[in-house]
Design a protein around this motif. Structure first.
Motif, PDB file in Angstrom:
ATOM      1  N   VAL A 183       0.835  -1.200   0.000  1.00  0.00           N
ATOM      2  CA  VAL A 183       0.000   0.000   0.000  1.00  0.00           C
ATOM      3  C   VAL A 183       0.867   1.246   0.000  1.00  0.00           C
ATOM      4  N   TYR A 184       1.891   1.281   0.853  1.00  0.00           N
ATOM      5  CA  TYR A 184       2.713   2.484   0.973  1.00  0.00           C
ATOM      6  C   TYR A 184       3.750   2.619  -0.130  1.00  0.00           C
ATOM      7  N   LYS A 185       3.913   1.596  -0.981  1.00  0.00           N
ATOM      8  CA  LYS A 185       4.835   1.707  -2.107  1.00  0.00           C
ATOM      9  C   LYS A 185       4.252   2.532  -3.248  1.00  0.00           C
ATOM     10  N   ASP A 186       2.952   2.677  -3.264  1.00  0.00           N
ATOM     11  CA  ASP A 186       2.287   3.351  -4.373  1.00  0.00           C
ATOM     12  C   ASP A 186       2.001   4.809  -4.002  1.00  0.00           C
ATOM     13  N   PRO A 187       2.635   5.782  -4.654  1.00  0.00           N
ATOM     14  CA  PRO A 187       2.415   7.188  -4.325  1.00  0.00           C
ATOM     15  C   PRO A 187       0.953   7.611  -4.440  1.00  0.00           C
ATOM     16  N   ALA A 188       0.202   6.930  -5.304  1.00  0.00           N
ATOM     17  CA  ALA A 188      -1.198   7.308  -5.501  1.00  0.00           C
ATOM     18  C   ALA A 188      -2.061   7.009  -4.277  1.00  0.00           C
ATOM     19  N   ASN A 189      -1.545   6.210  -3.349  1.00  0.00           N
ATOM     20  CA  ASN A 189      -2.348   5.798  -2.193  1.00  0.00           C
ATOM     21  C   ASN A 189      -2.300   6.773  -1.024  1.00  0.00           C
ATOM     22  N   TYR A 190      -1.360   7.696  -1.024  1.00  0.00           N
ATOM     23  CA  TYR A 190      -1.158   8.498   0.180  1.00  0.00           C
ATOM     24  C   TYR A 190      -2.331   9.430   0.486  1.00  0.00           C
ATOM     25  N   LYS A 191      -2.871  10.059  -0.527  1.00  0.00           N
ATOM     26  CA  LYS A 191      -4.013  10.926  -0.250  1.00  0.00           C
ATOM     27  C   LYS A 191      -5.240  10.114   0.171  1.00  0.00           C
ATOM     28  N   PRO A 192      -5.564   8.980  -0.482  1.00  0.00           N
ATOM     29  CA  PRO A 192      -6.662   8.150   0.035  1.00  0.00           C
ATOM     30  C   PRO A 192      -6.414   7.630   1.451  1.00  0.00           C
ATOM     31  N   LEU A 193      -5.161   7.356   1.798  1.00  0.00           N
ATOM     32  CA  LEU A 193      -4.861   6.946   3.169  1.00  0.00           C
ATOM     33  C   LEU A 193      -5.184   8.076   4.142  1.00  0.00           C
ATOM     34  N   LEU A 194      -4.797   9.294   3.776  1.00  0.00           N
ATOM     35  CA  LEU A 194      -5.145  10.445   4.600  1.00  0.00           C
ATOM     36  C   LEU A 194      -6.653  10.627   4.656  1.00  0.00           C
ATOM     37  N   ALA A 195      -7.315  10.400   3.515  1.00  0.00           N
ATOM     38  CA  ALA A 195      -8.768  10.540   3.465  1.00  0.00           C
ATOM     39  C   ALA A 195      -9.457   9.576   4.420  1.00  0.00           C
ATOM     40  N   LYS A 196      -8.882   8.403   4.617  1.00  0.00           N
ATOM     41  CA  LYS A 196      -9.476   7.442   5.544  1.00  0.00           C
ATOM     42  C   LYS A 196      -9.488   7.992   6.973  1.00  0.00           C
ATOM     43  N   ILE A 197      -8.466   8.742   7.357  1.00  0.00           N
ATOM     44  CA  ILE A 197      -8.458   9.322   8.697  1.00  0.00           C
ATOM     45  C   ILE A 197      -9.580  10.344   8.823  1.00  0.00           C
ATOM     46  N   TYR A 198      -9.720  11.189   7.809  1.00  0.00           N
ATOM     47  CA  TYR A 198     -10.858  12.120   7.800  1.00  0.00           C
ATOM     48  C   TYR A 198     -12.179  11.358   7.800  1.00  0.00           C
ATOM     49  N   ALA A 199     -12.220  10.263   7.026  1.00  0.00           N
ATOM     50  CA  ALA A 199     -13.460   9.485   6.936  1.00  0.00           C
ATOM     51  C   ALA A 199     -13.882   8.943   8.285  1.00  0.00           C
ATOM     52  N   GLY A 200     -12.917   8.699   9.172  1.00  0.00           N
ATOM     53  CA  GLY A 200     -13.249   8.204  10.494  1.00  0.00           C
ATOM     54  C   GLY A 200     -14.090   9.162  11.314  1.00  0.00           C
ATOM     55  N   LEU A 201     -14.094  10.444  10.945  1.00  0.00           N
ATOM     56  CA  LEU A 201     -14.967  11.416  11.594  1.00  0.00           C
ATOM     57  C   LEU A 201     -16.383  11.364  11.032  1.00  0.00           C
ATOM     58  N   ALA A 202     -16.541  10.774   9.841  1.00  0.00           N
ATOM     59  CA  ALA A 202     -17.817  10.857   9.135  1.00  0.00           C
ATOM     60  C   ALA A 202     -18.559   9.533   9.020  1.00  0.00           C
ATOM     61  N   VAL A 203     -17.852   8.444   8.748  1.00  0.00           N
ATOM     62  CA  VAL A 203     -18.521   7.173   8.481  1.00  0.00           C
ATOM     63  C   VAL A 203     -18.122   6.139   9.535  1.00  0.00           C
ATOM     64  N   THR A 204     -18.716   4.966   9.440  1.00  0.00           N
ATOM     65  CA  THR A 204     -18.561   3.984  10.512  1.00  0.00           C
ATOM     66  C   THR A 204     -17.833   2.707  10.106  1.00  0.00           C
ATOM     67  N   GLY A 205     -17.462   2.588   8.832  1.00  0.00           N
ATOM     68  CA  GLY A 205     -16.794   1.362   8.418  1.00  0.00           C
ATOM     69  C   GLY A 205     -16.304   1.427   6.996  1.00  0.00           C
ATOM     70  N   GLN A 206     -16.039   0.273   6.445  1.00  0.00           N
ATOM     71  CA  GLN A 206     -15.475   0.174   5.105  1.00  0.00           C
ATOM     72  C   GLN A 206     -16.537   0.314   4.014  1.00  0.00           C
ATOM     73  N   GLU A 207     -17.794   0.215   4.388  1.00  0.00           N
ATOM     74  CA  GLU A 207     -18.901   0.385   3.450  1.00  0.00           C
ATOM     75  C   GLU A 207     -19.922   1.301   4.106  1.00  0.00           C
ATOM     76  N   GLY A 208     -20.696   2.019   3.305  1.00  0.00           N
ATOM     77  CA  GLY A 208     -21.721   2.863   3.886  1.00  0.00           C
ATOM     78  C   GLY A 208     -23.097   2.440   3.441  1.00  0.00           C
ATOM     79  N   PRO A 209     -24.089   2.598   4.330  1.00  0.00           N
ATOM     80  CA  PRO A 209     -24.027   3.131   5.689  1.00  0.00           C
ATOM     81  C   PRO A 209     -23.615   2.110   6.747  1.00  0.00           C
TER      82      PRO A 209
END
Length: 522
Positions: A41-67
């Motif tokens: 996961v961390y070898k791919d530069p394209a993943n870093y912003k989605p990884l950061l987005a997951k931390i933000y997502a933790g404030l908004a959603v409850t799991g890997q799928e919504g709702p």
């Protein structure tokens, strides 16, 4: 500014290895949901912003799928739909006060919030505690994997990586600030702790205060300048707001007045380019991302961030009785949330447009806390745009949650001045207050004092997650100096024990981790 939206599926793929290695209880030892490795996961530069987005997502959603589906927090801890960050934080901050009551008889632990007789075994308290810890753990992994040394070792150069890392540290500091305010003495872990299951040590309130302060100061230079980041992402002003809140409440947290320090950072916030929204009601609508007043929001989207928490909870749970759900942009109400007559009485100016109460079929008196018609309903949040158009989904709400906004900074400035902080003046403080009252159509005032500011904060910021903290700072949360309906479990209200100024560490976590000791009184 462009609004940050979160692609949950993409973030979930990148985040399968975030937050899975530490737990304060065994319930948080989770298996990843995809066949991959953290290294890949961390070898791919394209993943870093989605990884950061997951931390933000933790404030908004409850799991890997919504709702719902593949929850971050196991159902054995709390029902996934009720495990969302804002829903849990809001309940602890509002249902414990004069601003909100809930009618759901079957959900005793929420009713316990308002009657102020909660225990360490309540699922909502545990859900809140575990959600805060989960956010910290997810942030820790990102921070650990984005050091200069690790990035260099992978041969990856991402110009924005320092800002990304600073944002992750901000999000961790935010959750630790909430933990400091709500629980005081919590399990503590950073990116420097070992990977794998272990029993974290417990920090104390003073040390946690000092940690949050030092983290926010350390990242200030790496955060994006105020108003230059994507909407919904942290910038310097967001960090300044948390610092200002830390200092304004320092007497509660560490027994020291820090009002001068609060003013230092409030002056930075106020001069950073944010501006008051012209229409107060627009701040709580489905297109509130257009406002220049929001400093930091938790973003919701009826299509991309489906959840039964957040503003979906705040809109649906507020609608019931004779209220027409379509008037709020939703397909049906849950008949839960109302307010007390003591809070209604705060609006002593009939012209004040901030008083968004629905009274038809509702009683001002609350004879039965579990009866929705008892207590005025509140129509502050809606799934409608400022032009009256419905949100993108009648079930899941588009409205963003305003965690920090400029009006709050104005009122904090006024309070810090009145508490004898230096770096501000009373004339400016009075002007800030009157700017808010003018916007609301309320009469201008010629003098202000601390009690007035507390009431003005209630009028301006109700149902935004501030009231419990405010009442504690003023010495009115547990004491008999201010009573409201069903405080302490009786209709007239009564004082409760002072130990309830913080919540208990969940009993299950005490049992699972021998390093944890219960807060006094529980």
């Amino acid at each position: 500014m462009k609004k940050l939206t979160i692609n949950i599926k993409r973030a979930a793929i990148c985040a399968a290895f975030l937050g899975l290695t530490f737990s304060c209880t065994k319930d948080l030892n989770r298996e990843p949901f995809i066949e991959s490795t953290s290294l890949a996961v961390y070898k791919d530069p394209a993943n870093y912003k989605p990884l950061l987005a997951k931390i933000y997502a933790g404030l908004a959603v409850t799991g890997q799928e919504g709702p719902t589906g593949k929850p971050d927090i196991p159902e054995s801890v709390i029902n996934e739909g009720e495990s969302q960050y804002i829903r849990n934080y809001w309940g602890a901050q509002e249902l414990t006060t004069d601003e909100a009551v809930v009618a759901w008889k079957s959900d005793g632990t929420l009713v316990n919030y308002h009657t102020m007789d909660w225990t360490s075994s309540g699922d909502k308290i545990r859900g809140l505690y575990v959600r805060l810890i989960y956010q910290v753990v997810v942030a820790n992994e990102f921070i650990r994997e984005t050091t200069d040394a690790k990035m260099s070792g992978r041969g990856i150069s991402i110009p924005e990586i320092k800002a990304y890392r600073a944002e992750a540290r901000f999000l961790r500091a935010l959750s630790y600030y909430h933990a400091l305010d709500l629980f005081g003495n919590v399990a503590f872990v950073t990116e420097n702790d070992p990977i794998g299951s272990f029993f974290p040590k417990q920090t104390n309130r003073t040390d946690l205060y000092n940690y949050v302060e030092s983290e926010l100061k350390a990242i200030e230079g790496d955060l994006v300048d105020a108003r230059k980041n994507e909407y919904g992402r942290a910038d310097k002003a967001a960090a300044w707001m948390v610092l200002a809140k830390l200092y304004l409440n320092a007497k509660v947290y560490i027994g020291q007045d820090k009002n001068t320090e609060a003013l230092t950072y409030l002056n930075k916030v106020i001069s950073s380019g944010y501006s008051l929204e012209g229409n107060y009601k627009n701040l709580f609508l489905a297109d509130n991302h257009k406002s220049g007043e929001n400093i930091f929001t938790v973003n919701f989207d009826g299509t991309r961030t489906k959840t039964y928490g957040g503003t979906t909870f705040l809109v649906h749970a507020s609608v019931g009785g004779k209220m027409n759900a379509a008037d709020y942009g939703i397909d049906g109400g849950w008949a839960g949330l109302r307010t007390t007559k003591q809070f209604v009485a705060m609006f002593d100016d009939a012209r004040d447009s901030r008083a968004m109460f629905f009274k038809d079929g509702q009683n001002i008196e609350i004879d039965d806390i579990t009866n929705f018609p008892d207590g005025y309903a509140v129509g502050k949040y809606k799934n409608l745009t400022s032009t009256g158009a419905a949100g993108s989904n009648p079930t899941f709400v588009d409205t963003d949650f305003p965690m920090f906004r400029l009006a709050d900074a104005y009122l904090m400035y006024a309070e810090a001045v009145l508490r004898n902080g230096t770096g501000g003046d009373r004339t400016t403080a009075l002007n800030y207050v009157n700017l808010l009252r003018k916007r609301a159509g309320a009469s201008q005032v010629s003098t202000i004092d601390l009690d007035f500011i507390l009431n003005e904060r209630a009028r301006e910021l109700y149902w935004e997650g501030h009231r419990r903290t405010d009442l504690i700072r003023y010495g009115k949360f547990t004491t008999g100096t201010y009573l409201w309906a069903w405080k302490g479990g009786i209709k007239a209200g009564k004082a409760v024990e002072d130990f309830r100024n913080i919540f208990p560490i969940p009993a299950a976590d005490i049992t699972a981790n021998p390093n944890l000791k219960q807060n006094s009184g529980y």
